[in-house]
Scaffold this motif. Structure first.
Motif, mmCIF file in Angstrom:
data_model
loop_
_atom_site.group_PDB
_atom_site.id
_atom_site.type_symbol
_atom_site.label_atom_id
_atom_site.label_comp_id
_atom_site.label_asym_id
_atom_site.label_seq_id
_atom_site.Cartn_x
_atom_site.Cartn_y
_atom_site.Cartn_z
ATOM 1 N N ALA A 77 67.160 76.120 -121.847
ATOM 2 C CA ALA A 77 66.600 76.968 -122.904
ATOM 3 C C ALA A 77 66.439 78.410 -122.461
ATOM 4 C CB ALA A 77 65.247 76.413 -123.364
ATOM 5 N N VAL A 78 66.365 78.645 -121.139
ATOM 6 C CA VAL A 78 66.229 80.015 -120.649
ATOM 7 C C VAL A 78 67.431 80.436 -119.807
ATOM 8 C CG1 VAL A 78 63.718 80.088 -120.787
ATOM 9 C CG2 VAL A 78 64.797 79.222 -118.702
ATOM 10 N N GLY A 79 68.543 79.736 -119.975
ATOM 11 C CA GLY A 79 69.791 80.168 -119.349
ATOM 12 C C GLY A 79 69.985 79.742 -117.912
ATOM 13 N N VAL A 80 69.297 78.681 -117.476
ATOM 14 C CA VAL A 80 69.421 78.184 -116.102
ATOM 15 C C VAL A 80 70.199 76.878 -116.119
ATOM 16 C CG1 VAL A 80 68.161 77.340 -114.077
ATOM 17 C CG2 VAL A 80 67.297 79.308 -115.356
ATOM 18 N N ASP A 81 71.274 76.816 -115.351
ATOM 19 C CA ASP A 81 72.147 75.644 -115.339
ATOM 20 C C ASP A 81 71.920 74.722 -114.146
ATOM 21 O OD1 ASP A 81 73.503 76.504 -117.667
ATOM 22 O OD2 ASP A 81 74.788 77.817 -116.463
ATOM 23 N N VAL A 82 71.400 75.257 -113.044
ATOM 24 C CA VAL A 82 71.271 74.469 -111.817
ATOM 25 C C VAL A 82 69.807 74.135 -111.575
ATOM 26 C CG1 VAL A 82 71.676 74.392 -109.331
ATOM 27 C CG2 VAL A 82 73.318 75.564 -110.839
ATOM 28 N N VAL A 83 69.500 72.825 -111.577
ATOM 29 C CA VAL A 83 68.146 72.333 -111.320
ATOM 30 C C VAL A 83 68.245 71.274 -110.224
ATOM 31 C CG1 VAL A 83 66.084 71.249 -112.281
ATOM 32 C CG2 VAL A 83 67.505 72.728 -113.726
ATOM 33 N N GLU A 84 67.530 71.480 -109.135
ATOM 34 C CA GLU A 84 67.580 70.560 -108.000
ATOM 35 C C GLU A 84 66.192 69.973 -107.740
ATOM 36 O OE1 GLU A 84 69.103 72.980 -104.848
ATOM 37 O OE2 GLU A 84 71.120 73.083 -105.724
ATOM 38 N N PHE A 85 66.167 68.733 -107.231
ATOM 39 C CA PHE A 85 64.918 68.035 -106.953
ATOM 40 C C PHE A 85 64.898 67.591 -105.491
ATOM 41 C CE2 PHE A 85 65.694 67.644 -111.447
ATOM 42 C CZ PHE A 85 64.443 67.798 -112.026
ATOM 43 N N LEU A 86 63.732 67.723 -104.850
ATOM 44 C CA LEU A 86 63.603 67.389 -103.437
ATOM 45 C C LEU A 86 63.054 65.991 -103.196
ATOM 46 C CD1 LEU A 86 62.215 70.763 -102.038
ATOM 47 C CD2 LEU A 86 64.563 69.887 -101.912
ATOM 48 N N ASP A 87 62.452 65.375 -104.205
ATOM 49 C CA ASP A 87 61.945 64.005 -104.100
ATOM 50 C C ASP A 87 60.763 63.839 -103.152
ATOM 51 O OD1 ASP A 87 63.421 62.640 -106.029
ATOM 52 O OD2 ASP A 87 65.153 62.479 -104.712
ATOM 53 N N HIS A 88 59.942 64.880 -103.002
ATOM 54 C CA HIS A 88 58.642 64.661 -102.380
ATOM 55 C C HIS A 88 57.771 63.909 -103.381
ATOM 56 C CE1 HIS A 88 59.091 67.137 -98.710
ATOM 57 N NE2 HIS A 88 60.061 67.676 -99.433
ATOM 58 N N ARG A 89 56.767 63.221 -102.895
ATOM 59 C CA ARG A 89 55.972 62.334 -103.757
ATOM 60 C C ARG A 89 54.970 63.139 -104.583
ATOM 61 N NH1 ARG A 89 51.738 57.778 -101.697
ATOM 62 N NH2 ARG A 89 51.061 57.052 -103.757
ATOM 63 N N ASP A 90 55.039 62.985 -105.878
ATOM 64 C CA ASP A 90 54.171 63.703 -106.798
ATOM 65 C C ASP A 90 52.703 63.381 -106.536
ATOM 66 O OD1 ASP A 90 53.142 65.124 -108.929
ATOM 67 O OD2 ASP A 90 53.839 63.733 -110.465
ATOM 68 N N GLY A 91 51.893 64.439 -106.448
ATOM 69 C CA GLY A 91 50.460 64.277 -106.281
ATOM 70 C C GLY A 91 49.974 64.326 -104.854
ATOM 71 N N VAL A 92 50.874 64.060 -103.906
ATOM 72 C CA VAL A 92 50.459 64.050 -102.494
ATOM 73 C C VAL A 92 51.461 64.816 -101.632
ATOM 74 C CG1 VAL A 92 49.061 61.952 -102.581
ATOM 75 C CG2 VAL A 92 51.521 61.758 -102.224
ATOM 76 N N VAL A 93 52.019 65.894 -102.182
ATOM 77 C CA VAL A 93 52.933 66.721 -101.403
ATOM 78 C C VAL A 93 52.170 67.309 -100.219
ATOM 79 C CG1 VAL A 93 54.484 68.705 -101.425
ATOM 80 C CG2 VAL A 93 54.248 67.277 -103.476
ATOM 81 N N GLU A 94 52.759 67.226 -99.032
ATOM 82 C CA GLU A 94 52.103 67.709 -97.829
ATOM 83 C C GLU A 94 52.759 68.978 -97.326
ATOM 84 O OE1 GLU A 94 51.850 64.796 -94.776
ATOM 85 O OE2 GLU A 94 51.076 63.223 -96.103
#
Length: 251
Positions: A77-94
């Motif tokens: 929706a804002v013109g960004v094509d590349v989205v990457e995810f690191l897979d750290h655990r939601d809620g307890v990122v260290e």
């Protein structure tokens, strides 16, 4: 406000937006990103988690793919094509070398001049308490921006073919209690930012009464920020420079 904030310089081409969760970027920063992509700048998103702990009534295994898809739609929706995810655990990122390394790896691959993230302070704009993952990811992003230029920090990344990148000029934090710069998002950028937040419909619905309606909320927030920049609507950032602009001031 007695003195206007300066506009964030826009004489750059590449930006990396780093956030803890899907939807974090959309609470304001996405409107600035819409302005930049309309100028032809290239912006990439990096998410530390997939937001799997974000909907109380759904199991994380169901939530993660849903929120990933909503984030990709929000980016488009804002013109960004590349989205990457690191897979750290939601809620307890260290805060850890592993997190910094992951962000450095992305910085070296995408070679941004500007990095956008969420504020890492305990207290956010309006006096709200900041969430734990936001604080950790924001601070790790600031540190990684400098680490990325040092070949002797995470030298294993050089072995992966990722040369040091010391070209980050600014690291910009949205939602800060004491912003230093602003971006004018009056008109189309704000409307695209609203559409971006609206893409998180299932997540927002899962929040119940705590989920803000994108249009009224983002319009209110941007109009609150506008006077600091002398415009109708603005997104404000706390900006850290990683080097002097121009000659050193002592020369």
């Amino acid at each position: 406000m007695d003195e206007l904030l300066p506009a964030l310089p826009e004489d750059w081409e590449r930006c990396l937006a780093v956030a803890a969760h899907p939807d974090d970027i959309e609470y304001g920063a996405a409107s600035a990103i819409a302005r930049w992509t309309a100028q032809g700048k290239h912006v990439t998103y990096l998410l530390a988690t997939r937001g799997e702990a974000g909907i109380d009534a759904m199991h994380p295994d169901q939530v993660a793919p849903l929120r990933e898809e909503e984030q990709r739609a929000a980016a488009r929706a804002v013109g960004v094509d590349v989205v990457e995810f690191l897979d750290h655990r939601d809620g307890v990122v260290e805060y850890s070398p592993d997190l910094r390394r992951d962000i450095v790896r992305a910085i070296r691959r995408h070679r941004p001049e500007v990095i956008v993230s969420g504020d890492f302070g305990v207290r956010m704009v309006g006096g709200m308490a900041n969430q734990a993952d936001h604080r950790v990811v924001g601070l790790a992003t600031l540190d990684a921006a400098r680490d990325a230029g040092n070949r002797w920090i995470f030298p294993e990344l050089v072995d992966e073919g990722l040369s040091p990148w010391g070209g980050v000029r600014y690291v910009c934090f949205a939602g800060a209690e004491r912003p230093t710069h602003g971006v004018d998002v009056t008109g189309e950028p704000l409307q695209r930012g609203i559409a971006s937040l609206a893409a998180h419909a299932e997540y927002t619905k899962g929040l119940g009464v705590a989920g803000p309606e994108p249009g009224p909320f983002l319009t209110w927030a941007a109009r609150r920020g506008g006077p600091a920049l002398g415009v109708e609507a603005a997104v404000l950032f706390d900006v850290y420079s990683l080097g002097f602009e121009g000659p050193p001031p002592w020369l």
